[in-house]
Design an enzyme around this catalytic site. Structure first.
Site, short mmCIF file in Angstrom:
data_model
loop_
_atom_site.label_atom_id
_atom_site.label_comp_id
_atom_site.label_asym_id
_atom_site.label_seq_id
_atom_site.Cartn_x
_atom_site.Cartn_y
_atom_site.Cartn_z
N LYS A 227 -20.31 24.04 -6.90
CA LYS A 227 -18.86 24.01 -6.71
C LYS A 227 -18.15 24.83 -7.78
CE LYS A 227 -14.99 21.33 -5.28
NZ LYS A 227 -14.54 20.12 -4.56
N ARG A 241 -14.28 29.96 -0.97
CA ARG A 241 -14.22 28.51 -1.17
C ARG A 241 -14.28 27.74 0.15
NH1 ARG A 241 -10.61 25.21 -5.61
NH2 ARG A 241 -11.21 23.13 -4.92
#
Length: 360
Positions: A227, A241
């Site tokens: 992440k 993303r």
């Protein structure tokens, strides 16, 4: 694995550091700006004792350390709860140089981040997640938000934390089902970017899901690193993303259908199974890769199906999802393990066929 804390940087336009280790909750003051005079700790009843201990440890350092106890889980992510926190900040005369600490699961860190982002157009926030989900997903990406009657996270802001402190000792008293629900997001990181996570789950799921083991720490750090890497490249979700939304379009619709009484990870597990079937129907994902989804989620004790008759309502909710653009649904699918892409403008009949594959 070493006992020393691991520091995982988020770089780019909104740089901060995620620290993973054991016994590190006490480092929160070091993460805050030296100008901070007042601190609000936003927490749930389940971590009330922990919040009191943290408050006691900070009182000698700051003029005021206040507590805001908010409801557990998604019940915290309501505008009325945010307004309660704003009221505390206003009555205590919090300025832009003061700070908020989010202590709890993913819903609390979402709320605390949103409160910090909106008070005086932004005050510092340090996130201290106390669940697996919070550590690998909600607390570490700078997304904040609350829910509305129309859907999940429809009101929010991108707002980078000052720091994220992931103290693995805080997880050792979590119920097993809470740990495993959070592992949906760990597995997601494996499916979209780091297959070594899947290898570790398949090799020994009991050790991997035991917060006291080195294997647990390794997969948590790997999932956070996935992440952090993506967020560093695309903080505002303009492109790369989006891949972090794997399984989330249907997952969020299921959460809405269940009035947010289901754990996020449970809904996302079903959403990932749907996305895998959709990828197979799009002609990109192999039967073997789809079955690997089923195998990993089964090992984690996570569901892969949802009632057949709920499809019309789920579709309507997905069409209102914030990831849709110009009324066009967008899904993240895989061409292979660790090869995600966007699939947009899918015919509704294809979506329904994919749903039939996971319907019970």
């Amino acid at each position: 694995m070493t006992d020393a804390p691991t520091r995982i940087p988020v770089t780019g336009s909104a740089a901060y550091e995620i620290t993973v280790g054991r016994g590190i909750i006490g480092t929160v003051a070091d993460a805050l700006d030296e100008r901070v005079a007042k601190v609000l700790i936003v927490h749930t009843p389940t971590v009330g004792r922990m919040a009191e201990e943290l408050r006691a440890s900070l009182q000698d350092r700051y003029d005021q350390v206040l507590l805001a106890e908010v409801p557990d889980a998604e019940s915290a992510k309501r505008v009325e709860v945010a307004a309660f926190c704003w009221q505390i900040l206003g009555q205590a005369d919090f300025t832009r140089s003061d700070a908020v600490i989010g202590l709890g699961g993913g819903a609390v860190t979402d709320l605390a981040g949103f409160v910090a982002a909106t008070w005086l157009r932004g005050v510092q926030v340090v996130q201290i997640p106390t669940t697996v989900l919070g550590m690998v997903d909600a607390a570490v990406g700078g997304k904040t938000g609350i829910n509305t009657a129309e859907g999940k996270n429809l009101v929010g802001a991108f707002f980078a934390p000052r720091a994220v402190i992931c103290d693995l000792d805080l997880l050792e008293t979590l119920p097993k089902n809470e740990v495993l629900a959070g592992f949906a997001e760990v597995a997601k990181a494996g499916f979209i970017a780091d297959p070594a996570i899947l290898d570790l789950i398949e090799a020994d799921v009991d050790r991997v899901s035991d917060p006291s083991t080195s294997e647990f720490r390794e997969v948590i750090e790997r999932a956070i690193a996935v992440k952090a890497s993506v967020v560093s490249e695309d903080f505002l979700e303009g492109g790369a993303r989006e891949m972090l939304n794997y399984g989330h379009t249907l997952g969020h619709a299921i959460e809405h259908a269940e009035r947010y009484q289901w754990r996020h990870g449970v809904a996302v597990a079903i959403g990932m199974m749907f996305a895998a079937e959709l990828g197979r129907m799009a002609g990109s994902l192999s039967d073997e890769a789809v079955e690997r989804h089923r195998r990993v989620l089964t090992l984690l004790g996570l569901p892969q199906s949802y009632p057949a008759g709920r499809w019309p309502g789920l579709l309507a909710t997905m069409q209102r999802d914030k990831k849709a653009r110009a009324g066009m649904l967008r899904f993240i699918v895989l061409d292979d393990i660790a090869k995600p892409r966007v699939l947009a403008g899918v015919d509704q009949s294809v979506l329904q066929f994919a749903y039939q594959e996971i319907a019970n």
